[in-house]
Motif scaffolding. Structure first.
Motif, PDB file in Angstrom:
ATOM      1  N   ILE A 185       1.973  12.408  13.327  1.00 20.22           N
ATOM      2  CA  ILE A 185       1.662  13.315  12.213  1.00 20.22           C
ATOM      3  C   ILE A 185       2.400  12.727  11.004  1.00 20.22           C
ATOM      4  N   ARG A 186       1.654  12.433   9.946  1.00 15.59           N
ATOM      5  CA  ARG A 186       2.328  11.930   8.735  1.00 15.59           C
ATOM      6  C   ARG A 186       2.371  13.048   7.700  1.00 15.59           C
ATOM      7  N   LEU A 187       3.546  13.181   7.074  1.00 18.10           N
ATOM      8  CA  LEU A 187       3.717  14.188   6.025  1.00 18.10           C
ATOM      9  C   LEU A 187       4.345  13.505   4.808  1.00 18.10           C
TER      10      LEU A 187
ATOM     11  N   ALA B 142       0.825  -1.222   0.000  1.00 21.10           N
ATOM     12  CA  ALA B 142       0.000   0.000   0.000  1.00 21.10           C
ATOM     13  C   ALA B 142       0.853   1.264   0.000  1.00 21.10           C
ATOM     14  N   HIS B 143       1.904   1.273   0.829  1.00 26.51           N
ATOM     15  CA  HIS B 143       2.664   2.510   1.017  1.00 26.51           C
ATOM     16  C   HIS B 143       3.975   2.544   0.244  1.00 26.51           C
ATOM     17  N   SER B 144       4.152   1.595  -0.669  1.00 28.84           N
ATOM     18  CA  SER B 144       5.335   1.698  -1.531  1.00 28.84           C
ATOM     19  C   SER B 144       4.936   1.760  -3.006  1.00 28.84           C
TER      20      SER B 144
ATOM     21  N   VAL C  73     -12.603  12.475  11.689  1.00 27.41           N
ATOM     22  CA  VAL C  73     -13.151  11.180  11.271  1.00 27.41           C
ATOM     23  C   VAL C  73     -12.123  10.381  10.457  1.00 27.41           C
ATOM     24  N   VAL C  74     -11.501  11.010   9.473  1.00 23.18           N
ATOM     25  CA  VAL C  74     -10.617  10.267   8.565  1.00 23.18           C
ATOM     26  C   VAL C  74      -9.145  10.648   8.730  1.00 23.18           C
ATOM     27  N   ALA C  75      -8.833  11.927   8.561  1.00 24.25           N
ATOM     28  CA  ALA C  75      -7.413  12.301   8.548  1.00 24.25           C
ATOM     29  C   ALA C  75      -7.099  13.324   9.632  1.00 24.25           C
TER      30      ALA C  75
HETATM   31  N1  3DJ Z   1      -8.364   3.690   2.118  1.00 25.35           N
HETATM   32  C1  3DJ Z   1      -8.789   4.802   2.763  1.00 25.35           C
HETATM   33  C2  3DJ Z   1     -10.138   5.144   2.731  1.00 25.35           C
HETATM   34  O1  3DJ Z   1     -10.990   4.363   2.045  1.00 25.35           O
HETATM   35  C3  3DJ Z   1     -10.585   6.295   3.388  1.00 25.35           C
HETATM   36  C4  3DJ Z   1      -9.678   7.092   4.048  1.00 25.35           C
HETATM   37  C5  3DJ Z   1      -8.340   6.773   4.108  1.00 25.35           C
HETATM   38  C6  3DJ Z   1      -7.916   5.594   3.504  1.00 25.35           C
HETATM   39  C7  3DJ Z   1      -6.524   5.186   3.584  1.00 25.35           C
HETATM   40  O2  3DJ Z   1      -5.996   4.742   2.611  1.00 25.35           O
HETATM   41  C8  3DJ Z   1      -5.812   5.309   4.869  1.00 25.35           C
HETATM   42  C9  3DJ Z   1      -4.406   4.814   4.725  1.00 25.35           C
HETATM   43  N2  3DJ Z   1      -4.335   3.459   4.269  1.00 25.35           N
HETATM   44  C10 3DJ Z   1      -3.563   4.932   5.955  1.00 25.35           C
HETATM   45  O3  3DJ Z   1      -2.388   4.598   5.874  1.00 25.35           O
HETATM   46  O4  3DJ Z   1      -4.002   5.359   6.998  1.00 25.35           O
END
Ligand code: 3DJ
Ligand code: PLP
Length: 413
Positions: A372-374, A202-204, A411-413
Motif C-alpha cells: 500500500i503506497r501513501l 520519477a519518484h523524486s 486496473v491502475v491503482a
Molecule cells: N504513468 C502512469 C500512467 O500512465 C498510468 C497510471 C499510473 C502511472 C504511474 O505513473 C505509475 C507510477 N509510475 C508507479 O510508481 O506505479
C-alpha cells in the motif's frame, strides 16, 4: 490542528482541486490539478484559437520556445544548469534517447546495470535498446539483487560495478518501497570505474531538491505528472551533464536543431547547444501547458520547504500507524536521507485494504504483490488529513472492513 496553523505551506491547498470529502494520497502516481495548471492549459488553447500558426511565436507563452523556457525554470529543482535540462518526451522515451546518446559498447565494456526492483518500463527500454545495438539483454543487462524484495544495499550496487559495465540506470527513489538511493556515492563510485551514471528521478522530481550537476550525474530522466502535478501524460524531462553536450543525439529530430537554423529546412542537422539537442519532434504543447502553472507554485513555495513538510507528514503518518496498526509492515527506510515522498506498507491483504480506503474517501495505491503506497503531498495534504488516514486504516484493519472486497488489484491503482 495546531501543526496546520503553523504550516507555511498550508495556503497552497486552495491552489488545488481537492475533491471535497476525499483525502488524496496518490500524488506519487498522478498529482492533482492546480488552478494555475488549468488556467495555463486553457490559456494555451486560447492562443491556438486566437493565433493559429502564429501561436508558435505569439501570445504569452510562444510555443516555439516553450520547452526551453520551462526547462530554464525547472533546472533549479534538479540542481542543474539551465542548459543541462530539457522538458521533453516521457521517462521511457528519454531513456531510449539517453542510452542511444551515451551508451557506446565495446567488446570489453557493454553491460547496462539496472536493479531487480527497477520499474518495468525502464527494464523494457533497456532490453529493447540492447537488442537494437546487437546485444543480448540476457548477458548485457545485469540487475543488482535486492536482499529483502523492497530495498537495495549500496554495498550490493557497488559490488555489481564490474569492469564490463558501461552504463548504470538506477532509480533515485524506488517506486515501491520509497527508498532514496545515495546518488552522489553511486555516481562517484561509477566514475571511479569508468561507468556512466544515469538515474530515473520519477519518484523524486518535485518531492525534494536535487544536486545533479555538482554530484556529477551523467544523465537523468523524469516525469512531471507525479509530484509536479502536470497532468496525465504531461511531458517529461531529461538532464545531460554539460560534459556530454558534444554528443550528437542518438535519436535525432528537427526540434533538436539550433533554433536559429531549424526553419532553414536544411538537410544537414545543426544541433542545438545543450540539452535542447535531445528533443526529437514537435513538442506536445498542451501536455506542457500545466507545467507553466505548476512551476510558478514551486517557485513560490520553495523546494526545501516542500521537502521538509513532506518529511514531517510522512514521519507523522508512520509514527501514528506504528502505534495504531502494528500489522502493517512499514518497508520504507527509517532515515530521512534514505527515503522519498511516500511510505510503503506491506500487508497480505493490501489490495483490498486499498479498496476499503477508497470507500472511506481516501485515495492510496496498491502495488503488487503486497504494498500500500501513501503519499501525503506538501502542497495539498494537511497534518489533520494524515491523522484521519491513520485512524481510517486502524478501523479498516481492526474491524476487517476490507473483507467485503476481493484481494485483487484494480486496473491502475
Ligand atoms: N504513468 C502512469 C500512467 O500512465 C498510468 C497510471 C499510473 C502511472 C504511474 O505513473 C505509475 C507510477 N509510475 C508507479 O510508481 O506505479
Ligand atoms: C520509476 C518509473 N519509471 C518509469 C515510469 C513510466 O514512465 P513514462 O510512462 O512516463 O514513460 C514510471 C511511472 O509510470 C515510474 O514510476
Amino acid at each position: 490542528m495546531q501543526r496546520d496553523q503553523q504550516d507555511p505551506l498550508a495556503k497552497f491547498k486552495e491552489e488545488f482541486f481537492v475533491e471535497p470529502g476525499t483525502i488524496y494520497m496518490d500524488g506519487n502516481s498522478l498529482g492533482l490539478m492546480s488552478k494555475r495548471a488549468e488556467t495555463k492549459l486553457i490559456g494555451l488553447m486560447d492562443s491556438w484559437k486566437q493565433f493559429g500558426i502564429e501561436g508558435w511565436t505569439e501570445g504569452e507563452h510562444p510555443w516555439f520556445t516553450l520547452a526551453e523556457t520551462l526547462s530554464e525554470k525547472a533546472a533549479p529543482l534538479f540542481g542543474a544548469k539551465a542548459h543541462e535540462v530539457m522538458v521533453t518526451g516521457s521517462i521511457t522515451s528519454n531513456i531510449h534517447q539517453m542510452l542511444s546518446t551515451v551508451y557506446a559498447p565495446t567488446d570489453e565494456r557493454f553491460v547496462i546495470l539496472v536493479d531487480e526492483l527497477n520499474f518495468p518500463s525502464d527494464i523494457y527500454a533497456v532490453e529493447s535498446h540492447l537488442r537494437l545495438r546487437g546485444q543480448d539483454p540476457a548477458i548485457a543487462m545485469r540487475k543488482v539483487p535486492s536482499r529483502d524484495g523492497y530495498t537495495l544495499e549500496l554495498e550490493d550496487i557497488l559490488a555489481e560495478m564490474k569492469d564490463d559495465v558501461a552504463v548504470l540506470l538506477l532509480p533515485s527513489v524506488l517506486y515501491r518501497s520509497g527508498q532514496l538511493l545515495p546518488l552522489r556515492e553511486i555516481t562517484e563510485a561509477a566514475h571511479a570505474k569508468g561507468i556512466i551514471a544515469g538515474f530515473d528521478l520519477a519518484h523524486s522530481a518535485g518531492a525534494m531538491p536535487h544536486d545533479l550537476h555538482d554530484e556529477g550525474v551523467d544523465f537523468a530522466v523524469w516525469c512531471h505528472y507525479k509530484y509536479m502535478n502536470s497532468g496525465p501524460g504531461g511531458t517529461g524531462g531529461l538532464y545531460l551533464h554539460e560534459r556530454h553536450h558534444d554528443l550528437n543525439p542518438g535519436i535525432a529530430g528537427w526540434f533538436g536543431s539550433d533554433k536559429a537554423k531549424q526553419f532553414d529546412m536544411d538537410h544537414s542537422f545543426t544541433k542545438a547547444e545543450g540539452a535542447g539537442a535531445y528533443q526529437v519532434g514537435t513538442p506536445n504543447i498542451f501536455s506542457m501547458a500545466p507545467l507553466i502553472g505548476s512551476l510558478e507554485l514551486f517557485e513560490e513555495a520553495g523546494i526545501d520547504k516542500i521537502r521538509s513538510k513532506s518529511l514531517e507528514l510522512t514521519t507523522m503518518l508512520r509514527e501514528k500507524l506504528a502505534a495504531l496498526v502494528p500489522s502493517l509492515i512499514d518497508v520504507t527506510p527509517k532515515a530521512d536521507d534514505q527515503r522519498g515522498g511516500h511510505i510503503a506498507l506491506a500487508h497480505p491483504e493490501a489490495a483490498r485494504i486499498c479498496k476499503a480506503l477508497k470507500k472511506a474517501g481516501i485515495v492510496p495505491d496498491f502495488r503488487a504483490p503486497d504494498i500500500i503506497r501513501l503519499a501525503p503531498i506538501a502542497f495539498y495534504t494537511s497534518f489533520e488529513d494524515v491523522e484521519k488516514v491513520a485512524l481510517a486504516l486502524q478501523d479498516i484493519i481492526e474491524d476487517e472492513l476490507y473483507k467485503e472486497f476481493s484481494n485483487e488489484r484494480n486496473v491502475v491503482a
